[in-house]
Write a protein that holds these residues in place. Structure first.
Motif, PDB file in Angstrom:
ATOM      1  N   THR A  33      12.167 -10.584   2.896  1.00 22.75           N
ATOM      2  CA  THR A  33      11.644  -9.226   2.811  1.00 22.75           C
ATOM      3  C   THR A  33      10.155  -9.333   2.523  1.00 22.75           C
ATOM      4  O   THR A  33       9.737 -10.146   1.691  1.00 22.75           O
ATOM      5  N   VAL A  34       9.351  -8.527   3.211  1.00 26.24           N
ATOM      6  CA  VAL A  34       7.902  -8.693   3.138  1.00 26.24           C
ATOM      7  C   VAL A  34       7.231  -7.380   2.758  1.00 26.24           C
ATOM      8  O   VAL A  34       7.548  -6.318   3.311  1.00 26.24           O
ATOM      9  N   PHE A  35       6.312  -7.466   1.815  1.00 26.45           N
ATOM     10  CA  PHE A  35       5.493  -6.335   1.390  1.00 26.45           C
ATOM     11  C   PHE A  35       4.049  -6.642   1.778  1.00 26.45           C
ATOM     12  O   PHE A  35       3.467  -7.616   1.301  1.00 26.45           O
ATOM     13  N   LEU A  36       3.480  -5.831   2.651  1.00 28.27           N
ATOM     14  CA  LEU A  36       2.118  -6.017   3.118  1.00 28.27           C
ATOM     15  C   LEU A  36       1.169  -5.140   2.307  1.00 28.27           C
ATOM     16  O   LEU A  36       1.478  -3.973   2.017  1.00 28.27           O
ATOM     17  N   SER A  37       0.002  -5.702   1.977  1.00 24.89           N
ATOM     18  CA  SER A  37      -1.007  -4.915   1.285  1.00 24.89           C
ATOM     19  C   SER A  37      -2.389  -5.236   1.843  1.00 24.89           C
ATOM     20  O   SER A  37      -2.668  -6.359   2.255  1.00 24.89           O
ATOM     21  N   ASP A  38      -3.217  -4.220   1.867  1.00 25.75           N
ATOM     22  CA  ASP A  38      -4.618  -4.370   2.245  1.00 25.75           C
ATOM     23  C   ASP A  38      -5.362  -3.173   1.676  1.00 25.75           C
ATOM     24  O   ASP A  38      -4.744  -2.218   1.189  1.00 25.75           O
TER      25      ASP A  38
END
Length: 265
Positions: A33-38
């Motif tokens: 499971t992946v949580f992307l942030s920018d």
């Protein structure tokens, strides 16, 4: 090859494009499971929407120069997916450029705030997650510049050297708890950052974009023996390995993905 990360949860900073986004794609394909942030919320939302396995994709903006913003990100992550097992810190900028005598304090401070202290802040905020389960992976994106500095971007070089030292130091602190810490150092990868660099170079030299790349390789990166920019997936594959069970005896290392650009051993 089964990398043993099905069911693990990863946070990736700097994930709206380039190496960060490609790492997200590969981790998803491996069952994480992946949580992307920018920093830009719209940009990271668009990046997340381009990924497969949408049931395991999450995203939120965060500014790595702000302690409050990173704390808010942590709360959002916990509400969405719980504690993380993997942190890939990819957020960064080229920062102030020019010869040493041309760069003022602000240029240095702004670059260090993002590229070095950003890594410190994100790690400090999420460290308890990574330590809690007896299994954790922390991977920093550094650069060839960390060990082979260039005179026209010394703030970036110094910041990335600092991240490399941070990585090595942390690897000694928490390995006994199951948290393995490593770094990956790319060189001249096909990303928006190097696109911008080559656009500026083309304008300065009065040449086309492809010619700017060719001249840069010949004049500035002569040891890149493959004679081309690297692709984000070539870096992300190494990162994904380091996030996996297959890297269970890798700790405190710096993996160069640079086509030979660093001239020493």
């Amino acid at each position: 090859m089964d990398l043993g990360i099905t069911g693990k949860t990863a946070l990736i900073t700097g994930a709206d494009s380039g190496i960060g986004w490609e790492t997200a794609r590969q981790l998803l394909d491996e069952g994480a499971t992946v949580f992307l942030s920018d920093k830009d919320g719209d940009s990271v939302a668009e990046a997340a929407a381009r990924l497969d396995h949408q049931d395991r994709v999450h995203h939120a903006p965060a500014d790595v120069t702000s302690v409050d913003s990173i704390a808010a990100l942590h709360r959002t992550v916990q509400e969405a997916v719980g504690e993380i097992d993997i942190l890939v810190h990819s957020a960064g900028v080229t920062g102030a450029q020019g010869l040493f005598h041309e760069i003022d304090d602000k240029g240095w401070v702004d670059t260090l705030e993002i590229d070095l202290l950003g890594a410190v802040r994100v790690t400090r905020e999420f460290l308890a997650d990574l330590r809690s389960g007896g299994w954790g992976r922390l991977v920093y994106l550094t650069s060839e510049d960390a060990v082979q500095p260039y005179d026209d971007e010394l703030p970036y070089c110094a910041a990335k050297a600092g991240v490399l030292a941070l990585s090595k130091g942390l690897s000694r602190s928490y390995a006994g708890e199951g948290l393995l810490v490593n770094a990956v150092s790319p060189a001249f990868i096909h990303t928006p950052m190097t696109d911008a660099m080559m656009t500026r170079r083309a304008e300065q030299l009065g040449v086309g974009f492809d010619e700017a790349i060719e001249s840069f390789l010949g004049e500035e990166r002569p040891y890149m023996e493959l004679g081309r920019r690297g692709e984000p997936e070539e870096v992300a594959s190494v990162i994904t390995f380091l996030c996996s069970d297959r890297a269970s005896f890798v700790n405190g290392s710096n993996y160069r993905v640079d086509s030979g650009s660093v001239a020493t051993i």
